[in-house]
Design a protein around this motif. Structure first.
Motif, mmCIF file in Angstrom:
data_model
loop_
_atom_site.group_PDB
_atom_site.id
_atom_site.type_symbol
_atom_site.label_atom_id
_atom_site.label_comp_id
_atom_site.label_asym_id
_atom_site.label_seq_id
_atom_site.Cartn_x
_atom_site.Cartn_y
_atom_site.Cartn_z
ATOM 1 N N HIS A 95 0.819 -1.221 0.000
ATOM 2 C CA HIS A 95 0.000 0.000 0.000
ATOM 3 C C HIS A 95 0.849 1.265 0.000
ATOM 4 O O HIS A 95 0.352 2.349 0.335
ATOM 5 N N GLY A 96 2.129 1.157 -0.363
ATOM 6 C CA GLY A 96 3.009 2.318 -0.340
ATOM 7 C C GLY A 96 3.357 2.801 -1.729
ATOM 8 O O GLY A 96 3.050 2.167 -2.745
ATOM 9 N N PHE A 97 4.012 3.946 -1.773
ATOM 10 C CA PHE A 97 4.447 4.542 -3.031
ATOM 11 C C PHE A 97 5.584 3.718 -3.625
ATOM 12 O O PHE A 97 6.553 3.392 -2.934
ATOM 13 N N ASP A 98 5.461 3.373 -4.897
ATOM 14 C CA ASP A 98 6.479 2.583 -5.585
ATOM 15 C C ASP A 98 7.468 3.542 -6.251
ATOM 16 O O ASP A 98 7.286 3.958 -7.394
ATOM 17 N N TYR A 99 8.517 3.877 -5.524
ATOM 18 C CA TYR A 99 9.511 4.825 -6.016
ATOM 19 C C TYR A 99 10.240 4.300 -7.247
ATOM 20 O O TYR A 99 10.556 5.060 -8.174
ATOM 21 N N ARG A 121 5.655 8.849 5.046
ATOM 22 C CA ARG A 121 5.839 8.167 3.767
ATOM 23 C C ARG A 121 5.483 6.684 3.816
ATOM 24 O O ARG A 121 4.985 6.134 2.835
ATOM 25 N N VAL A 122 5.696 6.032 4.956
ATOM 26 C CA VAL A 122 5.538 4.576 5.027
ATOM 27 C C VAL A 122 4.517 4.151 6.073
ATOM 28 O O VAL A 122 3.532 3.469 5.760
ATOM 29 N N LEU A 123 4.733 4.537 7.330
ATOM 30 C CA LEU A 123 3.947 3.966 8.415
ATOM 31 C C LEU A 123 2.492 4.422 8.421
ATOM 32 O O LEU A 123 1.587 3.611 8.631
ATOM 33 N N VAL A 124 2.252 5.703 8.206
ATOM 34 C CA VAL A 124 0.869 6.186 8.224
ATOM 35 C C VAL A 124 0.041 5.529 7.121
ATOM 36 O O VAL A 124 -1.060 5.009 7.392
ATOM 37 N N PRO A 125 0.496 5.494 5.859
ATOM 38 C CA PRO A 125 -0.289 4.774 4.841
ATOM 39 C C PRO A 125 -0.463 3.298 5.160
ATOM 40 O O PRO A 125 -1.529 2.724 4.903
ATOM 41 N N LEU A 126 0.565 2.678 5.713
ATOM 42 C CA LEU A 126 0.500 1.251 6.017
ATOM 43 C C LEU A 126 -0.493 0.979 7.145
ATOM 44 O O LEU A 126 -1.331 0.063 7.055
#
Length: 828
Positions: A182-186, A609-614
């Motif tokens: 569910h994160g941004f795919d850089y 960037r990571v934990l809140v979306p996850l």
């Protein structure tokens, strides 16, 4: 005769629909490949598709054959194109080497408090005076005086401009980013942008100074965008005496985004506000802005064209004024879309404008699904990886729903290009009709996009309808025209900034409401698709007995719950945060977050960037945030997590004057603390009470947490070092565990033989950044694990790692579960 022509045209158009749909479906199918096939395999698949598509008997075989041929063509063409991009990868032997590179700045740089980010077009490169080959475009950072990966103030970044030629000392690496569910795919973003390597400028005292070699004629559009953006900041960047120092810069960033499409100019806090109120689509170059610009341009070109007769030019005899206005308006709108960065919403609008214009110039009329499919297929043909952008689906689903609901959209869609500027009736009647249309359109779009927003973001704005009713006319008819006209008359930017202030204040108030947003676990794909269909059905102009059938379709998306461990079991999700720790521990009804990852910059951290979306996608309600110690690679994302989880208790080894204490008082973690959640035991083994007065070294105070369900255990030791490991072993602490989070990211200071013999893990997780400047994990440390047959999983090669006490010998890696061909693969 005319009827025969219309019938033939309708038949041709009817065959085009399956072809366009098949092409898009084939492209989407190819994007699911975990690895690319050889080029010959795609060519073999493409040849029959071309022969079949060109066969005169294809239509006689039926539309299914046409769809299959187009599907194969989309799949094969995308695969061939991807293969060509993959050939331009960075040679692994050049990673981490000092390279002298000459090239051209290919886009306007992005500046933050740490330095610059910019794209660099390579012309030549040398390693130890020998020429080497590099990918054609690089993504670079210039962080002040950087020598060994750390910034120092000796040489600050220069004022780069697009089109300038520079010679730089660079250190590069393969395109690698954090990969989380569910994160941004850089890495996908880098791939789509054609950037096959990233790195930084080495500008320390021992490095040759960067040299500006001169201007070039290249990238004039980017140079113009940068000139306008810088002019906006120069004029509006000074704050008034009655406001915060950064308030003026934030307003300037919003206006720069509206004019040039530079979304990076918008402050993160403003993005949070725009997303919470559902107006983020207005703060970048959207279809609404492009179509408005097209209308104004059409009116201006048409008026000028008609006046040419007074000047002695008979242009109207050569080309009628309505057609000239149409062509001129579309051409200028296309130029504006290019100037604004050519985002997906802008592309979609331009292709729809071009399609409808071409149909009207040739006296043809296609049904809206065909125009919609044509625009979709053209965007996908130009940029196949746009299919994986949230903006693509939000944009095209919104337009399709508006078309399907037969809403006469005034500003956002190309189907209304010929709407007259004035209509019959009084001004008040026209205003009432416009307000009713806006309300109806916004209701339809909000209803249809709510399930899609939950699928893509796990969050939807509950105040979005009201916010858009206010923001759409204000941004469309006041803010954007003033901002655009300011390019020619700069004082108008002052008026635009003044117009932005009340809008921002209103949006800030709405975003601050306790019910402003609704967050739910991210539903499965089938549930999200069913929800979008249900929302579209409810929005259509159908009898209510048919509309209500959409309600059951909405329920799976709205009521979705992420699966949790069974009672007596627990699972760990080690997030991929780069150089830092962040582990989510879940039981049947409780959640603990152990460390919050690093802070990347003032605008970015692992929390946002990571934990809140996850956490949002998993539907987590965090009970405890435990910060093992004060180092920023463990606490950098804590502020964002605490803001999202107001009920979470904070504990850890934090000093009384630590900045996080002002947000939420933290209790100290100490050996002997124990608690049980759902049949799972949590126990702290270190530090001992009073240890904080014995050492100033933060690593020595790391909270060591053991989690045990009576059958299997996990050990999270933070950054303890050899002395603390020896102390735990000497005290006969219960260290035995199936899973070990490798202490101190695999540093030489930790993972002593005695400690590993006491823990006896089957599996060990290393959370460390790819090619980090510390050299973690150290080779001698990895040798100790190998000698004991302990399987080591590194986050750089695994991405986010999942481990469950119900399957203690298995770790599921995100890079394996969601493998795609553009993802970087570490050498074995």
């Amino acid at each position: 005769m005319q009827e025969t022509h219309s019938t033939a045209e309708g038949a041709r158009a009817g065959g085009l629909g399956p072809a366009l749909a098949g092409f898009v479906m084939g492209t989407a199918l190819q994007l699911q490949q975990p690895a690319l096939w050889p080029a010959w395999a795609y060519a073999v698949g493409l040849l029959p598709a071309l022969l079949l598509a060109g066969s005169s008997g294809l239509r006689a075989r039926g539309l299914g054959w046409l769809l299959c041929a187009a599907l194969a063509m989309g799949f094969a063409l995308t695969g061939l194109r991807a293969g060509a991009i993959a050939q331009r990868q960075l040679d692994p032997a050049l990673e981490g080497r000092d390279l002298d590179v000459s090239g051209v700045v290919a886009a306007m740089p992005q500046r933050n408090e740490g330095g610059l980010r910019f794209r660099f077009e390579v012309e030549s490169a040398r390693l130890d005076q020998a020429p080497v080959s590099l990918p054609p475009q690089l993504y670079l950072g210039w962080w002040g005086g950087v020598s060994d990966g750390a910034a120092s103030p000796e040489r600050q970044p220069a004022e780069l401009r697009a089109g300038e030629r520079w010679q730089l000392r660079l250190r590069l690496k393969a395109p690698h980013g954090n990969l989380n569910p569910h994160g941004f795919d850089y890495e996908l973003w880098l791939w789509e942008q054609g950037l096959q390597a990233s790195g930084y400028v080495r500008a320390g005292p021992k490095d040759p100074p960067p040299q500006r070699l001169g201007e070039t004629w290249r990238h004039p559009l980017e140079r113009a965008r940068q000139t306008v953006r810088d002019a906006i900041f120069a004029r509006l960047g000074s704050a008034g005496s009655d406001e915060a120092p950064d308030a003026a810069l934030r307003r300037a960033g919003v206006l720069a985004a509206l004019v040039t499409g530079d979304q990076g100019a918008i402050d993160r806090a403003d993005w949070d506000m725009f997303r919470a109120t559902g107006v983020a689509h207005l703060m970048s170059i959207s279809g609404l802005h492009i179509t408005l610009f097209a209308w104004v341009a059409m009116a201006g070109v048409g008026a000028l064209w008609r006046r040419t007769a007074r000047w002695g030019w008979r242009c109207c005899l050569w080309l009628p004024a309505p057609q000239a206005a149409l062509l001129g308006g579309v051409a200028l709108a296309t130029a504006y879309a290019l100037f604004s960065g050519w985002g997906v919403p802008a592309q979609r609008t331009v292709w729809m404008l071009l399609a409808v214009s071409a149909l009207r110039l040739t006296a043809r009329q296609w049904p809206w699904p065909l125009v919609w499919l044509l625009a979709c297929a053209v965007v996908v043909a130009i940029d196949p990886w746009a299919l994986l952008q949230a903006g693509f689906w939000l944009s095209f689903v919104a337009v399709g729903v508006l078309f399907a609901a037969r809403v006469e959209a005034r500003g956002d869609e190309a189907a209304d290009l010929d709407r007259p500027w004035s209509e019959a009736g009084s001004l008040s009647a026209r205003a009432a009709a416009a307000a009713a249309t806006l309300l109806r359109e916004q209701w339809v779009v909000s209803l249809a996009l709510t399930p899609l927003s939950l699928l893509l973001f796990g969050q939807v704005s509950l105040v979005g309808l009201l916010a858009n009713l206010i923001a759409i006319p204000w941004v469309t008819w006041v803010l954007t025209p003033l901002a655009l006209c300011g390019v020619l008359v700069p004082p108008l930017w002052d008026m635009a900034a003044a117009a932005l202030r009340p809008l921002a204040a209103g949006l800030q108030w709405l975003a601050g409401l306790p019910f402003a947003t609704l967050s739910t676990p991210a539903p499965a794909l089938w549930a999200g698709a069913a929800g979008v269909a249900g929302g579209a059905l409810l929005a259509m102009r159908l009898p209510w007995r048919l509309r209500v059938l959409g309600l059951p379709l909405l329920l799976p998306a709205l009521l979705w719950q992420a699966p949790r461990p069974a009672a007596g079991q627990f699972e760990l999700l080690a997030a991929d945060v780069g150089q830092g720790n962040a582990v989510i521990v879940r039981t049947a009804s409780h959640t603990l977050v152990y460390d919050a990852g690093p802070r990347f910059s003032a605008e970015s951290d692992a929390g946002h960037r990571v934990l809140v979306p996850l956490l949002r996608a998993l539907g987590e309600r965090v009970d405890t945030l435990m910060l093992s110690h004060r180092d920023t690679d463990h606490t950098g994302g804590a502020r964002a997590v605490l803001a999202m989880q107001p009920q979470a208790a904070l504990t850890g080894s934090l000093a009384a004057d630590h900045e996080l204490q002002a947000l939420r008082p933290a209790s100290r973690c100490e050996a002997g603390q124990r608690w049980d959640w759902d049949g799972v035991r949590f126990e702290l083994l270190h530090p001992q009470p009073g240890d904080e007065g014995l050492t100033q070294k933060s690593n020595a105070l790391s909270c060591v947490l053991r989690i045990d369900n009576g059958r299997h255990a996990a050990l999270l030791p933070g950054d303890i070092e050899a002395a603390q490991e020896a102390r735990l072993v000497a005290a006969a602490a219960p260290l035995r565990a199936d899973l070990l989070l490798v202490p101190h990211h695999g540093s030489k200071t930790s993972s002593t033989p005695a400690f590993l013999d006491a823990v006896q893990p089957r599996l060990a997780l290393v959370q460390a950044g790819y090619r980090n400047r510390f050299g973690h994990p150290a080779a001698p440390v990895m040798g100790r694990y190998s000698e004991r047959n302990i399987r080591v999983i590194q986050s750089a090669g695994c991405g986010a790692a999942r481990w469950s006490s119900s399957a203690p010998g298995l770790v599921r890696c995100e890079r394996e579960q969601a493998a795609r061909y553009w993802h970087h693969r570490l050498p074995d």
